[in-house]
Design a protein around this motif. Structure first.
Motif, mmCIF file in Angstrom:
data_model
loop_
_atom_site.group_PDB
_atom_site.id
_atom_site.type_symbol
_atom_site.label_atom_id
_atom_site.label_comp_id
_atom_site.label_asym_id
_atom_site.label_seq_id
_atom_site.Cartn_x
_atom_site.Cartn_y
_atom_site.Cartn_z
ATOM 1 N N ILE A 43 0.821 -1.213 0.000
ATOM 2 C CA ILE A 43 0.000 0.000 0.000
ATOM 3 C C ILE A 43 0.861 1.272 0.000
ATOM 4 C CG2 ILE A 43 -0.285 0.067 2.506
ATOM 5 C CD1 ILE A 43 -3.203 1.016 1.966
ATOM 6 N N CYS A 44 2.000 1.235 0.662
ATOM 7 C CA CYS A 44 2.942 2.364 0.690
ATOM 8 C C CYS A 44 2.280 3.682 1.072
ATOM 9 C CB CYS A 44 3.663 2.503 -0.643
ATOM 10 S SG CYS A 44 4.735 1.123 -1.036
ATOM 11 N N SER A 45 1.360 3.620 2.005
ATOM 12 C CA SER A 45 0.762 4.839 2.555
ATOM 13 C C SER A 45 0.216 4.505 3.937
ATOM 14 C CB SER A 45 -0.341 5.388 1.647
ATOM 15 O OG SER A 45 -1.420 4.499 1.582
ATOM 16 N N GLN A 46 -0.035 5.541 4.687
ATOM 17 C CA GLN A 46 -0.491 5.352 6.056
ATOM 18 C C GLN A 46 -1.971 4.985 6.090
ATOM 19 O OE1 GLN A 46 1.921 5.524 8.411
ATOM 20 N NE2 GLN A 46 0.421 4.664 9.822
ATOM 21 N N ILE A 47 -2.317 4.060 6.973
ATOM 22 C CA ILE A 47 -3.707 3.693 7.245
ATOM 23 C C ILE A 47 -4.045 4.294 8.605
ATOM 24 C CG2 ILE A 47 -5.294 1.782 7.689
ATOM 25 C CD1 ILE A 47 -3.512 0.059 5.860
ATOM 26 N N ALA A 76 6.658 -4.230 -9.458
ATOM 27 C CA ALA A 76 6.207 -3.698 -8.173
ATOM 28 C C ALA A 76 5.169 -2.624 -8.406
ATOM 29 C CB ALA A 76 7.393 -3.132 -7.397
ATOM 30 N N GLN A 77 4.122 -2.666 -7.586
ATOM 31 C CA GLN A 77 3.051 -1.681 -7.714
ATOM 32 C C GLN A 77 2.476 -1.371 -6.341
ATOM 33 O OE1 GLN A 77 0.608 -2.081 -10.999
ATOM 34 N NE2 GLN A 77 -1.014 -0.780 -10.253
ATOM 35 N N GLN A 78 2.142 -0.106 -6.150
ATOM 36 C CA GLN A 78 1.428 0.268 -4.942
ATOM 37 C C GLN A 78 -0.011 -0.194 -5.102
ATOM 38 O OE1 GLN A 78 1.901 4.361 -3.764
ATOM 39 N NE2 GLN A 78 4.037 4.364 -4.385
#
Length: 90
Positions: A43-47, A76-78
């Protein structure tokens, strides 16, 4: 591309979630060492409900670098594992 030694997983592709760091990254590296090519998502983002710092796009870039250093292919993919459409796209 350098010629690699035959591994148990030559010709196989591993799909790894949470691949940007930690256990996901270590799995990507180990499977690449065994000859697998890698599909890596994170996900490379904050939850909001997670109190610790989540992985970053730079972390995922580092996983790519480490797998490519083993002469393996990596895509690679977010993507958020809670989003089926995003996973299918990856």
């Amino acid at each position: 591309m350098k010629e690699s030694l035959m591994g148990k997983l030559d010709g196989k592709v591993a799909f790894i979630t949470g691949a940007a760091r930690g256990q996901g990254r270590s799995h990507a590296i180990k499977l690449a060492e065994e000859g697998a090519d890698i599909i890596a998502v994170d996900i490379c983002s904050q939850i909001a409900s997670v109190e610790y710092d989540m992985a970053t796009p730079e972390d995922l870039d580092e996983t790519v670098r480490l797998v490519e250093a083993l002469d393996r292919r990596i895509f690679a993919q977010q993507a958020d594992v809670r989003d089926l459409a995003a996973l299918e796209k990856a």
